[in-house]
Design an enzyme around this catalytic site. Structure first.
Site, PDB file in Angstrom:
ATOM      1  N   GLU A  83       0.835  -1.211   0.000  1.00 18.03           N
ATOM      2  CA  GLU A  83       0.000   0.000   0.000  1.00 18.03           C
ATOM      3  C   GLU A  83       0.863   1.253   0.000  1.00 18.03           C
ATOM      4  O   GLU A  83       1.686   1.444   0.906  1.00 18.03           O
ATOM      5  CB  GLU A  83      -0.915  -0.009   1.225  1.00 18.03           C
ATOM      6  CG  GLU A  83      -1.874   1.163   1.256  1.00 18.03           C
ATOM      7  CD  GLU A  83      -2.850   1.088   2.430  1.00 18.03           C
ATOM      8  OE1 GLU A  83      -3.193  -0.037   2.873  1.00 18.03           O
ATOM      9  OE2 GLU A  83      -3.266   2.152   2.910  1.00 18.03           O
ATOM     10  N   LYS A 276      -7.112  -1.200  11.621  1.00 13.96           N
ATOM     11  CA  LYS A 276      -6.499  -1.529  10.323  1.00 13.96           C
ATOM     12  C   LYS A 276      -5.287  -0.623  10.097  1.00 13.96           C
ATOM     13  O   LYS A 276      -4.244  -1.052   9.610  1.00 13.96           O
ATOM     14  CB  LYS A 276      -7.540  -1.371   9.212  1.00 13.96           C
ATOM     15  CG  LYS A 276      -7.129  -1.949   7.863  1.00 13.96           C
ATOM     16  CD  LYS A 276      -6.263  -1.047   7.026  1.00 13.96           C
ATOM     17  CE  LYS A 276      -5.946  -1.665   5.669  1.00 13.96           C
ATOM     18  NZ  LYS A 276      -5.062  -0.814   4.856  1.00 13.96           N
ATOM     19  N   ASP A 292       4.345 -14.876  10.864  1.00 11.40           N
ATOM     20  CA  ASP A 292       3.014 -15.302  10.441  1.00 11.40           C
ATOM     21  C   ASP A 292       2.007 -14.172  10.687  1.00 11.40           C
ATOM     22  O   ASP A 292       1.525 -13.990  11.813  1.00 11.40           O
ATOM     23  CB  ASP A 292       2.652 -16.564  11.243  1.00 11.40           C
ATOM     24  CG  ASP A 292       1.288 -17.126  10.893  1.00 11.40           C
ATOM     25  OD1 ASP A 292       0.493 -16.423  10.250  1.00 11.40           O
ATOM     26  OD2 ASP A 292       1.015 -18.273  11.293  1.00 11.40           O
ATOM     27  N   HIS A 389      -3.306  10.427  -0.517  1.00  9.88           N
ATOM     28  CA  HIS A 389      -3.419   9.049  -0.985  1.00  9.88           C
ATOM     29  C   HIS A 389      -3.396   9.012  -2.506  1.00  9.88           C
ATOM     30  O   HIS A 389      -2.736   8.199  -3.121  1.00  9.88           O
ATOM     31  CB  HIS A 389      -4.768   8.488  -0.507  1.00  9.88           C
ATOM     32  CG  HIS A 389      -4.624   7.155   0.115  1.00  9.88           C
ATOM     33  ND1 HIS A 389      -5.307   6.784   1.238  1.00  9.88           N
ATOM     34  CD2 HIS A 389      -3.874   6.087  -0.209  1.00  9.88           C
ATOM     35  CE1 HIS A 389      -4.984   5.562   1.573  1.00  9.88           C
ATOM     36  NE2 HIS A 389      -4.116   5.111   0.708  1.00  9.88           N
TER      37      HIS A 389
HETATM   38  C1  MEV Z   1      -5.733   2.960   5.332  1.00  2.32           C
HETATM   39  O1  MEV Z   1      -4.893   1.901   4.940  1.00  2.32           O
HETATM   40  C2  MEV Z   1      -5.756   3.084   6.826  1.00  2.32           C
HETATM   41  C3  MEV Z   1      -6.696   4.152   7.378  1.00  2.32           C
HETATM   42  O2  MEV Z   1      -8.024   3.942   6.909  1.00  2.32           O
HETATM   43  C4  MEV Z   1      -6.633   4.027   8.876  1.00  2.32           C
HETATM   44  C5  MEV Z   1      -7.624   4.908   9.633  1.00  2.32           C
HETATM   45  O3  MEV Z   1      -8.707   5.247   9.091  1.00  2.32           O
HETATM   46  O4  MEV Z   1      -7.330   5.210  10.797  1.00  2.32           O
HETATM   47  C6  MEV Z   1      -6.289   5.537   6.916  1.00  2.32           C
END
Ligand code: MEV
Length: 437
Positions: A83, A276, A292, A389
């Site tokens: 990413e 995430k 892992d 992004h």
């Molecule tokens: C994207 O890979 C991760 C985010 O969505 C995390 C978040 O919203 O805190 C930017």
């Protein structure tokens, strides 16, 4: 550790210059480093021995997060991730954190959990008493199943028995796995003690396997960022290439990040995305070091839901003019065995990192996870992530359109400026660039 993980302008260097710089800083011979990363990692002939039905190998970008200082020592942190912006974000947030001394990290406990399922137990209370009374015998059986671990100072530590109701009980064997992730070790031990445990319980023997909710092997990382650092940025944090609006004071950014943290604390939908963002950093270190990542993910999310509500693994609060963050998660990472036996880039990653122990590696992964979280929250709480992004995503689109070498940046810049980050726009831009260079 390295003398300094601060390398201004690193991203502007060529691939080879970056390899030379990291070789120098980490004292890994340049030839070894260059050969390992250039080969794309694993040799297909070796891969064929690792899993089944192999056709080849699958490459992923291998980069280095900078500016990471943990417990007073600097680390160059290898990350494997597909990413865009994750490595830049972790590096930028680590730079802000570094100005207040860096991360403070520790292992809360270091015991791996193996489970032995016992069912159709006629009298659970009696069975639990019998198992507890025979702890020493069960531990001895477990020890015999992994004599190598004893030589390294590890081994089974104790048992705990949980009553799941209706004649179901589960025995937990807690094991110090030292520098191994420990899955094979604890699985062997669980299998070794299973029959005797069933006999003692009077019930039937079920599964004998580790638990990925290894909540007795937890790592904690904390950090502090001064309000002014949240403003000082070159390529910005998170997933953004612009600083936040100049009229937004660092103090206000702190408030917004704390609000973002509170949002995740009260809403599982937000908590999942918040976590995430943390796992963007954690997993990239886990992958780079041959560990892992499925096990780590399973444990992290189960731990996040331990109260019955899925919650954020990291929270942020204000302390005067500082923002203070804390992350805690179960983490079982190895620096010996497993993939490390065969994967030259995973071995290289550990050499660059200069990790001393499994605990050390867990502290690095957690700290990079905390940095990733800060980067994302800072971007989200200010300008949003999409613009930044998109400018990184534009590079992939440019490559997909056929751009090579310097064309990639040129095409990416053009389509971002046009506000059209699409394949079609990239093809048009590339066509124009080649016609009128
Ligand atoms: C994207 O890979 C991760 C985010 O969505 C995390 C978040 O919203 O805190 C930017």
């Amino acid at each position: 550790m390295t003398d300094s993980s601060r390398i201004p302008g690193f991203y502007k260097l060529s691939l080879d210059e970056r390899r030379q710089t990291i070789a120098e800083k980490s004292s890994v011979p340049y030839e070894q480093l260059a050969q390992a990363v250039a080969s794309g990692g694993l040799d297909p002939v070796i891969a064929d021995k690792v899993v089944e039905n192999v056709l080849g190998v699958y490459g992923m970008p291998f980069g280095i997060a900078l500016n990471v200082r943990i417990n007073g020592g600097d680390r160059l942190v290898p990350m494997v991730v597909e990413e865009p912006s994750v490595i830049a974000a972790a590096s930028n947030a680590s730079r802000m954190i570094r100005a207040s001394g860096g991360f403070h990290a520790e292992m809360v406990e270091s015991l791996m959990t193996a489970q032995v399922q016992l069912f159709r137990v006629p009298d659970s209370n009696r069975a639990i008493r019998a198992l507890e009374a025979h702890q020493d015998e069960l531990l001895e059986l477990a020890r015999q199943a992994a004599p190598g671990l004893l030589r390294y100072g590890g081994g089974p530590n104790c048992i705990e028995v949980r009553d799941l109701g209706r004649g179901d009980i589960v025995l937990h064997l807690l094991v110090d796995c030292q520098d191994a992730m420990g899955a094979n070790l604890v699985n062997s031990m669980a299998e070794a003690i299973g029959p005797r445990a069933a006999e003692l319980s009077g019930g039937a023997l079920g599964l004998r396997i580790l638990s990925n909710l290894c909540d007795r092997r937890r790592v904690r990382s904390t950090c502090r960022v001064h309000a002014r650092e949240l403003l000082l940025t070159r390529t910005s944090s998170g997933n953004s290439s612009r600083p936040p609006p100049p009229d937004m004071a660092g103090e206000e950014i702190i408030d917004r990040i704390v609000e973002a943290s509170r949002f995740a604390e009260i809403d599982p939908y937000r908590a999942a995305t918040h976590n995430k963002g943390i796992m963007n950093g954690v997993d990239a270190v886990v992958l780079a070091t041959g560990n892992d990542f499925r096990a780590v993910e399973a444990g992290a999310h189960a731990y996040a839901a331990r109260s019955g509500q899925y919650r954020p693994l990291a929270v942020w609060r204000r302390d005067g003019s500082d923002l203070v963050g804390e992350l805690e998660l179960p983490l079982a990472l190895g620096i010996v065995g497993g993939t490390l036996r065969v994967h030259p880039v995973a071995k290289l990653a550990l050499e660059i990192l200069k990790v001393q122990s499994s605990a050390d590696l867990c502290m690095v992964a957690a700290s990079v996870g905390l940095a990733s979280n800060l980067a994302a929250l800072r971007a989200l709480a200010t300008e949003g992530i999409q613009r930044g992004h998109m400018s990184l995503h534009a590079r992939s689109i440019a490559i997909a359109a056929g751009a090579v070498a310097d064309e990639v940046e040129a095409v990416a810049r053009t389509i971002v400026e046009l506000g059209r980050v699409t394949l079609e726009a990239a093809e048009e831009s590339l066509h124009a660039l080649r016609r009128y260079p």
